[in-house]
Enzyme design. Structure first.
Site, mmCIF file in Angstrom:
data_model
loop_
_atom_site.group_PDB
_atom_site.id
_atom_site.type_symbol
_atom_site.label_atom_id
_atom_site.label_comp_id
_atom_site.label_asym_id
_atom_site.label_seq_id
_atom_site.Cartn_x
_atom_site.Cartn_y
_atom_site.Cartn_z
ATOM 1 N N ILE A 103 0.900 -1.113 0.228
ATOM 2 C CA ILE A 103 -0.137 -0.094 -0.112
ATOM 3 C C ILE A 103 0.805 1.128 0.075
ATOM 4 O O ILE A 103 0.721 2.296 -0.818
ATOM 5 C CB ILE A 103 -0.798 0.183 1.356
ATOM 6 C CG1 ILE A 103 -1.967 -1.152 1.029
ATOM 7 C CG2 ILE A 103 -1.609 1.271 1.343
ATOM 8 C CD1 ILE A 103 -2.725 -1.340 2.465
ATOM 9 N N GLY A 104 1.784 1.113 0.662
ATOM 10 C CA GLY A 104 2.757 2.292 0.755
ATOM 11 C C GLY A 104 4.097 1.832 1.545
ATOM 12 O O GLY A 104 3.905 0.947 2.384
ATOM 13 N N GLY A 106 6.986 4.018 4.089
ATOM 14 C CA GLY A 106 7.628 5.021 4.865
ATOM 15 C C GLY A 106 9.047 4.846 5.654
ATOM 16 O O GLY A 106 9.722 3.933 5.642
ATOM 17 N N VAL A 111 3.807 -0.626 4.444
ATOM 18 C CA VAL A 111 2.388 -0.935 4.674
ATOM 19 C C VAL A 111 1.795 -2.187 3.590
ATOM 20 O O VAL A 111 1.812 -1.691 2.438
ATOM 21 C CB VAL A 111 1.445 0.028 4.941
ATOM 22 C CG1 VAL A 111 0.062 -0.236 5.237
ATOM 23 C CG2 VAL A 111 1.961 1.029 6.220
ATOM 24 N N LYS A 126 1.486 -3.464 8.733
ATOM 25 C CA LYS A 126 2.663 -2.560 8.717
ATOM 26 C C LYS A 126 3.774 -3.417 9.428
ATOM 27 O O LYS A 126 3.743 -3.779 10.708
ATOM 28 C CB LYS A 126 2.504 -1.307 9.592
ATOM 29 C CG LYS A 126 3.652 -0.321 9.727
ATOM 30 C CD LYS A 126 3.269 1.162 10.128
ATOM 31 C CE LYS A 126 4.521 2.098 9.813
ATOM 32 N NZ LYS A 126 3.857 3.293 10.241
ATOM 33 N N ASP A 215 3.421 12.867 14.619
ATOM 34 C CA ASP A 215 3.463 12.898 13.154
ATOM 35 C C ASP A 215 2.155 13.208 12.561
ATOM 36 O O ASP A 215 1.821 12.509 11.468
ATOM 37 C CB ASP A 215 4.029 11.779 12.706
ATOM 38 C CG ASP A 215 4.738 11.983 11.075
ATOM 39 O OD1 ASP A 215 4.905 13.043 10.928
ATOM 40 O OD2 ASP A 215 4.732 10.816 10.464
#
Length: 274
Positions: A103-104, A106, A111, A126, A215
């Site tokens: 999904i992404g 970082g 994730v 995650k 954050d």
């Protein structure tokens, strides 16, 4: 006779050591922010985010250095992608869960869109980045457990924490939605106000339990098709008690959205999230 102030040692480029360290940190933060935005699929007018478009928001005196560092990072990532494509399976194996796709990515990890095989439901998983310091990994996992106890409709639900050897993962509800800055664009002012009020209420729930997010940014606030709100990614969260004792020279967070005291490395309070 008055004595002059002591001067900080200068580096070869004429900057004080502190100024040089601050400059290097700003460059590293910019590179990390660009890579995170690319991994999150951010676009401009439907086109992939270009380096030059990104640099337009960076200080002019840092653009050459940031451009060079981004290019080097992209080249390295390309090499790694080539290696993984050569037959090295980097998809984690988590007992009881299937991994569908990324999904992404970082600073803290990746994730994945996954599937809970026991309860037959989609989830977000995650997986913390390999090589994360044990102390930091333990803090993230512990805060994951604390957030799981919040049980608030506007805070992402954490289903479980998985620790298997060097692998640590947090299994969460899969939220279908868009970042609040994009989702709110076509809304009326009253609707935008309702969304922000719900975000503030959710933060209040966390703050009353002694949890500071650290954050909070548009990418970590999703709006569902029903105009519900979910606050995500408490990966940098810290308890108020731990914050009083935390001593770190390393900035954590997103500079563009960080509070002044967070950038300065000072003690944070719940107000730092607002």
């Amino acid at each position: 006779m008055m004595r002059g102030r002591s001067q900080q040692p200068m580096t070869t480029d004429g900057l004080s050591r502190k100024d040089r360290d601050d400059r290097d940190q700003s460059i590293e933060d910019a590179v990390a922010r660009y890579l995170d935005q690319c991994a999150g699929g951010e676009t401009i007018a439907g086109k992939a985010l270009s380096i030059e478009s990104f640099l337009a928001e960076s200080p002019e005196e840092l653009r050459d250095a940031i451009r060079s560092r981004i290019s080097s990072s992209l080249e390295t990532l390309g090499i790694l992608d080539g290696v993984s494509g050569a037959g090295v399976d980097l998809v984690p194996e988590i007992p009881g869960f299937g991994i569908d796709h990324v999904i992404g990515k970082g600073a803290l990890g990746t994730v994945y869109h996954g599937h809970d095989e026991t309860l037959d439901r989609p989830v977000a998983i995650k997986v913390l980045r390999m090589g994360t310091a044990d102390s930091r990994r333990s803090r993230i996992i512990e805060e994951g457990r604390r957030v799981a106890a919040l049980s608030d409709p506007a805070i992402v639900t954490i289903h479980s924490v998985v620790e298997k050897g060097d692998l640590s993962a947090i299994v969460m509800e899969l939220v279908e939605g868009h970042p609040i800055d994009r989702a709110s664009s076509p809304l009326q002012v009253s609707q935008k106000a309702d969304l922000l009020a719900e975000v503030a209420r959710a933060l209040g729930v966390a703050h009353r339990q002694g949890i500071i997010h650290r954050d909070l940014k548009p990418q970590n606030i999703l709006v569902t098709p029903e105009l519900g709100v979910r606050v995500l990614d408490f990966g940098l969260a810290v308890s108020s008690e731990d914050e009083e004792e935390r001593k770190s020279d390393r900035f954590e967070g997103t500079p563009l959205y960080a509070s002044p005291e967070q950038v300065a490395g000072e003690t944070l309070t719940p107000a730092s999230d607002i």
